[in-house]
Design an enzyme around this catalytic site. Structure first.
Site, PDB file in Angstrom:
ATOM      1  N   LYS A   1     -18.894 -19.243  32.683  1.00  6.29           N
ATOM      2  CA  LYS A   1     -17.515 -19.231  32.199  1.00  6.29           C
ATOM      3  C   LYS A   1     -17.352 -17.976  31.358  1.00  6.29           C
ATOM      4  O   LYS A   1     -17.843 -17.879  30.251  1.00  6.29           O
ATOM      5  CB  LYS A   1     -17.227 -20.486  31.371  1.00  6.29           C
ATOM      6  CG  LYS A   1     -15.744 -20.862  31.290  1.00  6.29           C
ATOM      7  CD  LYS A   1     -14.864 -19.861  30.528  1.00  6.29           C
ATOM      8  CE  LYS A   1     -15.166 -19.835  29.051  1.00  6.29           C
ATOM      9  NZ  LYS A   1     -14.223 -18.869  28.343  1.00  6.29           N
TER      10      LYS A   1
ATOM     11  N   GLU B   1     -17.438 -11.566   9.121  1.00  9.49           N
ATOM     12  CA  GLU B   1     -17.707 -10.635  10.206  1.00  9.49           C
ATOM     13  C   GLU B   1     -16.427  -9.852  10.525  1.00  9.49           C
ATOM     14  O   GLU B   1     -15.361 -10.435  10.693  1.00  9.49           O
ATOM     15  CB  GLU B   1     -18.173 -11.388  11.452  1.00  9.49           C
ATOM     16  CG  GLU B   1     -18.601 -10.470  12.586  1.00  9.49           C
ATOM     17  CD  GLU B   1     -19.205 -11.228  13.755  1.00  9.49           C
ATOM     18  OE1 GLU B   1     -20.127 -10.689  14.381  1.00  9.49           O
ATOM     19  OE2 GLU B   1     -18.746 -12.355  14.025  1.00  9.49           O
TER      20      GLU B   1
ATOM     21  N   CYS C   1     -22.126  -7.867  17.665  1.00 10.59           N
ATOM     22  CA  CYS C   1     -22.504  -8.925  16.722  1.00 10.59           C
ATOM     23  C   CYS C   1     -23.602  -8.483  15.766  1.00 10.59           C
ATOM     24  O   CYS C   1     -23.715  -9.017  14.660  1.00 10.59           O
ATOM     25  CB  CYS C   1     -22.925 -10.184  17.476  1.00 10.59           C
ATOM     26  SG  CYS C   1     -24.269  -9.929  18.641  1.00 10.59           S
TER      27      CYS C   1
ATOM     28  N   GLU D   1     -25.858 -17.886  20.283  1.00 11.33           N
ATOM     29  CA  GLU D   1     -25.965 -16.545  19.712  1.00 11.33           C
ATOM     30  C   GLU D   1     -24.606 -16.229  19.122  1.00 11.33           C
ATOM     31  O   GLU D   1     -23.643 -15.964  19.844  1.00 11.33           O
ATOM     32  CB  GLU D   1     -26.372 -15.553  20.800  1.00 11.33           C
ATOM     33  CG  GLU D   1     -26.931 -14.245  20.248  1.00 11.33           C
ATOM     34  CD  GLU D   1     -25.859 -13.213  20.006  1.00 11.33           C
ATOM     35  OE1 GLU D   1     -25.407 -13.088  18.836  1.00 11.33           O
ATOM     36  OE2 GLU D   1     -25.463 -12.539  20.965  1.00 11.33           O
TER      37      GLU D   1
ATOM     38  N   GLY E   1     -20.802 -16.056  21.105  1.00 10.65           N
ATOM     39  CA  GLY E   1     -19.440 -15.915  20.613  1.00 10.65           C
ATOM     40  C   GLY E   1     -19.373 -16.142  19.120  1.00 10.65           C
ATOM     41  O   GLY E   1     -20.371 -15.977  18.398  1.00 10.65           O
ATOM     42  N   SER E   2     -18.217 -16.538  18.647  1.00  9.65           N
ATOM     43  CA  SER E   2     -17.998 -16.693  17.216  1.00  9.65           C
ATOM     44  C   SER E   2     -18.740 -17.901  16.671  1.00  9.65           C
ATOM     45  O   SER E   2     -19.034 -18.868  17.391  1.00  9.65           O
ATOM     46  CB  SER E   2     -16.505 -16.837  16.926  1.00  9.65           C
ATOM     47  OG  SER E   2     -16.039 -18.108  17.375  1.00  9.65           O
ATOM     48  N   THR E   3     -19.029 -17.857  15.384  1.00 14.35           N
ATOM     49  CA  THR E   3     -19.701 -18.979  14.742  1.00 14.35           C
ATOM     50  C   THR E   3     -18.829 -20.227  14.771  1.00 14.35           C
ATOM     51  O   THR E   3     -19.330 -21.338  14.977  1.00 14.35           O
ATOM     52  CB  THR E   3     -20.067 -18.604  13.300  1.00 14.35           C
ATOM     53  OG1 THR E   3     -21.031 -17.541  13.331  1.00 14.35           O
ATOM     54  CG2 THR E   3     -20.670 -19.783  12.551  1.00 14.35           C
TER      55      THR E   3
ATOM     56  N   GLY F   1     -19.163 -21.675  18.122  1.00 16.74           N
ATOM     57  CA  GLY F   1     -20.522 -22.182  18.245  1.00 16.74           C
ATOM     58  C   GLY F   1     -20.712 -23.522  17.549  1.00 16.74           C
ATOM     59  O   GLY F   1     -21.450 -24.386  18.033  1.00 16.74           O
TER      60      GLY F   1
END
Length: 493
Positions: free
Chosen positions: A185, A392, A293, A259, A237-239, A242
């Site tokens: 995806k 970030e 990242c 990650e 992707g983003s925290t 995640g």
């Protein structure tokens, strides 16, 4: 010299790759792909519904259960993966250009990460699969135990837009090498290039259903982390995303590799060579227009050399060439989309209102009125507790933060919710290694920061869980089984 991007529309991508075939989307929803350097349309891509995601999952499950791929030998899988690599390599230049247009990545970087890297990863994991024993026999109190490594099952690979081809293959290659079936995806912000992967897989003769490619927004895609037929989720992707995926997968005991984001620090010691340091910032902090990242956006500078370091960074930023990413001379291209540009610009505004000193950049470059461009930005007089030093950024922005001594610098580097990357800059490598051992992070560089594809990569704290790359990344797509047997097995050659 600048190069004007060609805005000839690509072929619209209105089908998905499921079960070894190109199939129509069940929904009429589409995503308009815009060129990062101009804001002009490139093409449309279909956005799938939950039914499309379901179909891809079922296809992957059926292929795994059938066993043509999951029970093939490592050598048989490696042969197909090498053909897969050849097919991607034949498309490398066109794919690299396409990604540069989609997300603004400078073309030379795109050639490395979207052209060369995917084929390299497939060949790398073909070799790892062949060289990794499927079974080993150990002596046990009752006789012997066969330790067997088996594919985890159906792997959902959810990838970001910033390094779309490389990040996809970092998970796809070890998953396929281990014998898993995959649902990819891709991010809608890099919608078009995911189809290249499907086309190459088809050309390589990958069995039907072993790799399925769909495009969907967050809600339909969330089925991947909660569907009972998905055994493993590999997400980059983003925290925040995640956290949602990890929570859903955890409720169903799925294996996960996450990650996620970073807020990494580059520690400049008193004896650092500033020419080495500012040159290294191209990859450590500003690579891919800062949309990386591992970007070390916190520069920790000793008070004794603080002004010198700020001036050196400002001088480097002023030398960068901004423009269309298809021009090989360009070092910093546009950001990937308007949403990202607005977010980063707002963070810079907040930092300045909080007392940060704008040393360089902060706005749209002169003469670049179209696309999503932002100057490389240097902010000084920042505290490690400021918002700009905690969140970030994911753009071409660094903050320079003073420290008093080495213990203070290491304490600040560790005072973060994240732990993905970092670096130290010093004339004494052994001292640098000592610093690396004290910073709590998954990866760390001494006088440079460039990922090693043969070594494990991942983060600690809110930067994620699990490891990619190297043999460790291969093991993430395997389950261990212990088979208790007799001592007679130990006597076999």
């Amino acid at each position: 010299m600048t190069v004007a991007a060609t805005v000839t529309p690509e072929v619209d991508r209105l089908q998905f790759f499921v079960g070894g075939k190109w199939v129509d989307a069940s929904s009429t929803d589409t995503h308009e792909v815009l060129e990062a350097a101009t804001g002009e349309p490139i093409a449309r891509a279909a956005l799938g519904s939950e039914a499309d995601v379901e179909s891809a999952i079922v296809s992957a499950h059926e292929s795994f259960a059938a066993g043509e791929w999951s029970r093939a030998t490592a050598e048989e899988r490696a042969t197909v993966l090498r053909r897969f690599a050849d097919a991607l390599e034949a498309k490398a230049e066109a794919t690299s250009v396409l990604v540069s247009r989609e997300i603004g990545m400078p073309i030379e970087l795109s050639r490395a990460f979207n052209g060369v890297a995917p084929a390299h990863l497939l060949r790398q994991y073909a070799d790892v699969a062949v060289s990794t024993a499927t079974e080993e026999i150990r002596r046990s109190p009752m006789g012997s135990t066969i330790i067997r490594r088996e594919p985890v099952g159906v792997a959902a690979v959810i990838t970001p837009w910033n390094y779309p081809q490389a990040k996809a293959m970092i998970s796809i290659a070890p998953a396929l090498a281990a014998g898993c079936s995959v649902v990819l995806k891709h991010s809608p912000d890099a919608a078009l290039d995911s189809y290249v992967i499907a086309e190459a897989a088809q050309q390589a003769g990958l069995p039907a259903g072993v790799l399925n490619v769909v495009l969907a927004d967050r809600e339909p895609a969330s089925l991947l982390s909660r569907h009972p037929l998905v055994d493993k989720v590999a997400f980059t992707g983003s925290t925040a995303s995640g956290e949602r995926i990890g929570a859903e997968a955890g409720r169903r005991f799925k294996r996960v590799t996450l990650e996620l984001g970073g807020k990494s620090a580059a520690i400049v010691l008193e004896d650092a060579d500033l020419d080495v340091f500012v040159t290294g910032m191209a990859t450590a902090a500003f690579m891919n227009n800062g949309q990386t990242c591992t970007g070390q956006s916190r520069i920790l500078a000793p008070q004794s050399r603080y002004d010198e370091i700020v001036d050196a960074l400002a001088g480097w930023a002023g030398e960068q060439i901004l423009g269309n990413p298809l021009d090989p001379a360009v070092t910093i291209g546009p950001m990937a989309n308007q949403r990202q540009l607005q977010r980063v610009s707002r963070l810079v505004e907040v930092a300045i209102s909080d007392g940060a000193r704008l040393v360089h950049g902060g706005g749209r470059p002169a003469g670049l009125d179209r696309g999503w461009f932002m100057e490389p930005t240097i902010l000084a007089d920042v505290s490690n507790t400021d918002r700009i030093a905690r969140e970030e950024i994911f753009g071409p922005v660094v903050t320079v933060i003073p420290y008093t001594d080495l213990d203070d610098a290491i304490s600040m580097a560790n005072d973060s919710d994240y732990g993905l990357a970092g670096s130290v800059w010093t004339a004494d490598e052994q001292r640098g290694i000592g610093v690396a051992r004290r910073v709590r992070t998954g990866t760390f560089g001494i006088n440079y920061y460039v990922n090693d594809f043969d070594a494990p990569f991942g983060g600690v704290k809110r930067s994620g869980i699990g490891r990619e790359l190297g043999p460790e990344g291969f093991a993430e797509f395997q389950e261990l089984k212990s088979i208790y047997a007799s001592a007679a097995l130990l006597d076999r050659d």
